[in-house]
Design an enzyme around this catalytic site. Structure first.
Site, mmCIF file in Angstrom:
data_model
loop_
_atom_site.group_PDB
_atom_site.id
_atom_site.type_symbol
_atom_site.label_atom_id
_atom_site.label_comp_id
_atom_site.label_asym_id
_atom_site.label_seq_id
_atom_site.Cartn_x
_atom_site.Cartn_y
_atom_site.Cartn_z
ATOM 1 N N HIS A 23 -36.612 59.234 39.770
ATOM 2 C CA HIS A 23 -36.861 58.224 40.466
ATOM 3 C C HIS A 23 -36.860 58.560 42.015
ATOM 4 C CE1 HIS A 23 -35.367 55.201 36.971
ATOM 5 N NE2 HIS A 23 -36.842 55.405 37.016
ATOM 6 N N ASP A 27 -35.606 57.441 44.887
ATOM 7 C CA ASP A 27 -34.466 57.524 45.895
ATOM 8 C C ASP A 27 -33.756 58.748 45.336
ATOM 9 O OD1 ASP A 27 -34.088 56.059 43.185
ATOM 10 O OD2 ASP A 27 -32.123 55.570 43.950
ATOM 11 N N HIS A 28 -33.813 59.452 44.301
ATOM 12 C CA HIS A 28 -33.093 60.811 44.116
ATOM 13 C C HIS A 28 -33.848 62.048 44.214
ATOM 14 C CE1 HIS A 28 -29.663 58.448 42.450
ATOM 15 N NE2 HIS A 28 -30.642 57.581 42.127
ATOM 16 N N HIS A 64 -30.188 56.152 30.939
ATOM 17 C CA HIS A 64 -30.769 55.593 32.362
ATOM 18 C C HIS A 64 -32.243 55.424 31.657
ATOM 19 C CE1 HIS A 64 -31.312 53.996 35.942
ATOM 20 N NE2 HIS A 64 -32.234 54.876 36.538
ATOM 21 N N ASP A 86 -27.487 57.519 38.354
ATOM 22 C CA ASP A 86 -27.886 56.058 37.689
ATOM 23 C C ASP A 86 -27.549 56.393 36.087
ATOM 24 O OD1 ASP A 86 -28.782 56.241 40.297
ATOM 25 O OD2 ASP A 86 -30.853 55.484 39.579
ATOM 26 N N HIS A 135 -24.096 54.805 46.446
ATOM 27 C CA HIS A 135 -25.425 54.297 45.930
ATOM 28 C C HIS A 135 -25.341 52.917 45.783
ATOM 29 C CE1 HIS A 135 -28.489 53.646 42.808
ATOM 30 N NE2 HIS A 135 -29.021 54.991 43.412
#
Length: 315
Positions: free
Chosen positions: A65, A67-68, A143, A211, A269
């Site tokens: 994802h 943002d990672h 996830h 996550d 986070h």
């Protein structure tokens, strides 16, 4: 011994805010630098933090994802531009290899070839760390996309007790023999054992959990960790939303840390729906279960790994 600390480069969830960059966490460990989840803007955050591409020996991506992982192109190209000579190992879910390749070669640059790719797969995988002074284990989380948490461990050791050695006349080369053989004959003819003159020094452990919903892997990663770096995207009153979006709440993070015997809990986070006025609520909800040290991190924080513990050798 070189530094063992966490340098926080970003702490936001999916969306950066005015005060929080997207994810980025550099764990410095005896000359190694493990960069976890470089989100967008990580290269600039490294500059603000006073660290460089030459400090990196590992890049560990939990999942793909944005943002990672959207900071990967800048970090990879900075490694090449700065002429990093040592090997840098890139760890990422094998199922996302196509995304890794797109990120690694997102723009034209002269690739110097120092990055070693190490895809992870399965429920659990012990990674090849070569001669590094630690092991690194990846465990699959729960996830929307395949995601892994990471656990760094150093081997157990022993700490010699000078007073006990002196009382038994063990000195010089005899100390080394005692460490290697477990027992020696002292100057008075008596047998001296390692247990009498030392305490066990448990290897330090750091866990990194991003996550995920609650699942067995979260607890396995966190077990007896000196430091647990864990997402706490939502407050407890938004538990239903957290479950729908495959995330944890602050209270869940605290409960995990308490059950696992964690020493230092690091919360990060955070969803953009919360503001600075909500920060103490995150800490308070985690503290309802966890009585140890809690750090609610901000960008560019530096957090030392807790000092080693010692226990009697025969335990």
């Amino acid at each position: 011994m070189s530094a063992r600390d966490l340098i926080v480069l970003g702490t936001a969830g999916a969306v950066p805010t005015k005060t929080r960059n997207q994810n980025g966490y550099l764990l410095r460990w005896d000359g190694h630098g493990l960069l976890f989840d470089p989100g967008e803007g990580t290269q600039r955050q490294m500059t603000h933090a006073g660290v460089s591409a030459t400090d990196l020996t590992w890049i560990c991506v939990t999942h793909f994802h944005g943002d990672h992982c959207l900071g990967v192109p800048g970090v990879v190209q900075r490694i090449a531009r700065d002429g990093v000579r040592h090997e840098v190992t890139a760890v990422f879910p094998a199922s996302g290899a196509v995304y890794w390749r797109r990120l690694r070669y997102a723009a034209s640059f002269h690739d110097t070839g120092v990055i070693r790719e190490l895809p992870v797969s399965g429920e659990s995988m012990v990674l090849d760390t070569g001669d590094a002074p630690f092991t690194l284990t990846a465990r699959r989380l729960d996830h929307f996309v395949e995601s892994y948490g990471y656990r760094l461990e150093e081997p157990d050791g022993v700490t010699m007790l000078p007073a006990e050695l002196a009382a038994r006349g063990v000195r010089g080369p005899l100390v080394r023999r005692l460490q290697e053989d477990g027992a020696v004959t002292g100057p008075d003819g008596r047998t001296v054992t390692l247990e009498e003159c030392s305490v066990r020094r448990p290897g330090q452990k750091v866990a990194f959990v991003m996550d995920t919903r609650l699942c067995p892997a979260v607890h396995e990663l966190a077990a007896d960790a000196d430091m647990l770096i864990i997402e706490s995207t939502f407050l407890d009153e938004d538990l239903r939303l957290a479950e729908e979006r495959s995330h944890l709440t602050a209270g869940q993070a605290g409960a995990v840390a308490a059950a696992a015997g964690v020493r230092h809990l690091v919360l990060t986070h955070f969803s953009e729906r919360y503001g600075p006025e909500d920060e103490e609520r995150f800490r308070g909800q985690a503290a309802e279960s966890f009585q140890g040290e809690i750090t609610l991190v901000h960008d560019l924080d530096r957090i030392p790994v807790p000092r080693r513990r010692t226990v009697p050798l025969n335990r």
